[in-house]
Design a protein around this motif. Structure first.
Motif, PDB file in Angstrom:
ATOM      1  N   ASP A 111     -97.058 -56.227  11.087  1.00 40.61           N
ATOM      2  CA  ASP A 111     -97.076 -56.216   9.616  1.00 40.61           C
ATOM      3  C   ASP A 111     -97.588 -54.901   9.024  1.00 40.61           C
ATOM      4  N   ILE A 112     -97.481 -53.822   9.762  1.00 38.22           N
ATOM      5  CA  ILE A 112     -98.003 -52.537   9.286  1.00 38.22           C
ATOM      6  C   ILE A 112     -97.262 -52.048   8.044  1.00 38.22           C
ATOM      7  N   HIS A 113     -96.003 -52.487   7.888  1.00 33.26           N
ATOM      8  CA  HIS A 113     -95.199 -52.089   6.726  1.00 33.26           C
ATOM      9  C   HIS A 113     -94.798 -53.313   5.905  1.00 33.26           C
ATOM     10  N   SER A 114     -95.674 -54.277   5.813  1.00 38.18           N
ATOM     11  CA  SER A 114     -95.344 -55.541   5.159  1.00 38.18           C
ATOM     12  C   SER A 114     -94.803 -55.324   3.744  1.00 38.18           C
ATOM     13  N   GLY A 115     -93.606 -55.870   3.504  1.00 33.72           N
ATOM     14  CA  GLY A 115     -92.995 -55.799   2.187  1.00 33.72           C
ATOM     15  C   GLY A 115     -92.355 -54.469   1.842  1.00 33.72           C
ATOM     16  N   ARG A 116     -92.357 -53.525   2.767  1.00 34.40           N
ATOM     17  CA  ARG A 116     -91.741 -52.218   2.513  1.00 34.40           C
ATOM     18  C   ARG A 116     -90.395 -52.129   3.221  1.00 34.40           C
ATOM     19  N   ARG A 117     -89.454 -51.483   2.606  1.00 41.90           N
ATOM     20  CA  ARG A 117     -88.139 -51.355   3.215  1.00 41.90           C
ATOM     21  C   ARG A 117     -88.181 -50.304   4.321  1.00 41.90           C
ATOM     22  N   CYS A 118     -87.216 -50.411   5.208  1.00 34.42           N
ATOM     23  CA  CYS A 118     -87.020 -49.394   6.232  1.00 34.42           C
ATOM     24  C   CYS A 118     -85.533 -49.162   6.407  1.00 34.42           C
ATOM     25  N   PHE A 119     -85.206 -48.065   7.066  1.00 33.61           N
ATOM     26  CA  PHE A 119     -83.822 -47.742   7.398  1.00 33.61           C
ATOM     27  C   PHE A 119     -83.701 -47.599   8.909  1.00 33.61           C
ATOM     28  N   ILE A 120     -82.794 -48.365   9.485  1.00 32.60           N
ATOM     29  CA  ILE A 120     -82.442 -48.224  10.893  1.00 32.60           C
ATOM     30  C   ILE A 120     -81.176 -47.381  10.946  1.00 32.60           C
TER      31      ILE A 120
END
Length: 234
Positions: A9-18
């Motif tokens: 959960d280090i980036h909980s609620g934040r978007r990411c791009f794969i």
């Protein structure tokens, strides 16, 4: 050396791009990704100069990619690298390396890991590994780009599961990706698609999203999103 559990959960609620490795990457402006949480995979390092970004995280799971590009992969710096434990014969440990328990099991059906610190499942594509890591980190939405889901297998390799290239690569953003002499596996999209379907059902069932922001391509397992519109807003 980081542990997988450090990323829960280090980036909980934040978007990411794969960031996949399809030819469509060459049609996109990836400069906006410099300020995003990103996952790069396999031979993405071939595009560091031309594509204009370096990922936050990197992963590889294909034994051919790991063995044939071990020098380049081991030399990568400035990102956390997630390596399956069974690739330790080719990939080296280090302060930026996180080892993942990666059972290479698919039959009779793929599985999706809710706890990447325990294990992360094989889904016949490295993108599936990255999706599971992003989910564990709490990312929402998980945005895919460069996942064209469209491969050409040369005539000389018809029916082969393991292929050694004789020509430049037309299936990825760089011609040397699986260029002459490089080994690759038949992409077997018939195995990849059920994995993506499971990922979509699993993640959406937990009120989170996977979006396909690839420019074109043939992947319809996830809702489509416009990359330009996404990156115009934070």
């Amino acid at each position: 050396m980081p542990a997988v559990s450090d990323f829960k959960d280090i980036h909980s609620g934040r978007r990411c791009f794969i960031v996949g490795n399809g030819p469509s990457l060459n049609t996109m402006d990836l400069a906006p990704l410099r300020d995003e949480i990103t996952f790069g995979m396999n031979c993405i390092f071939l595009g560091f100069e031309t594509l204009g970004f370096r990922p936050t995280y990197y992963t590889v799971e294909d034994v051919f990619v790991a063995e044939d590009n071990s020098r380049e992969i081991n030399a990568l710096r400035g990102m956390v690298k997630f390596f399956p434990t069974d690739l330790a014969h080719a990939l080296t440990d280090g302060p930026d390396v996180c080892w993942v328990n990666f059972p290479r099991l698919y039959k009779p059906y793929p599985q999706f890991s809710e706890d990447a610190a325990d294990k992360v499942y094989w889904g016949s594509t490295v993108t599936y590994l990255a999706i599971q890591l992003a989910y564990y980190m709490g990312c929402d939405p998980i945005c895919l780009i460069g996942v064209d889901f469209d491969y050409t297998v040369p005539d000389y390799a018809t029916g082969q599961e393991e292929i050694t290239s004789r020509e430049q690569d037309v299936n990825h953003f760089h011609p040397a990706y699986f260029g002459p002499g490089k080994r690759w596996h038949n992409p077997r999209l018939d195995r990849v698609l059920p994995s993506y379907a499971l990922a979509q059902a699993f993640v959406s069932g937990r009120a989170r999203r996977i979006l396909n922001a690839t420019a074109g391509g043939k992947l319809e397992a996830f809702p489509r999103a416009d990359y330009t519109a996404l990156t115009a807003t934070r």
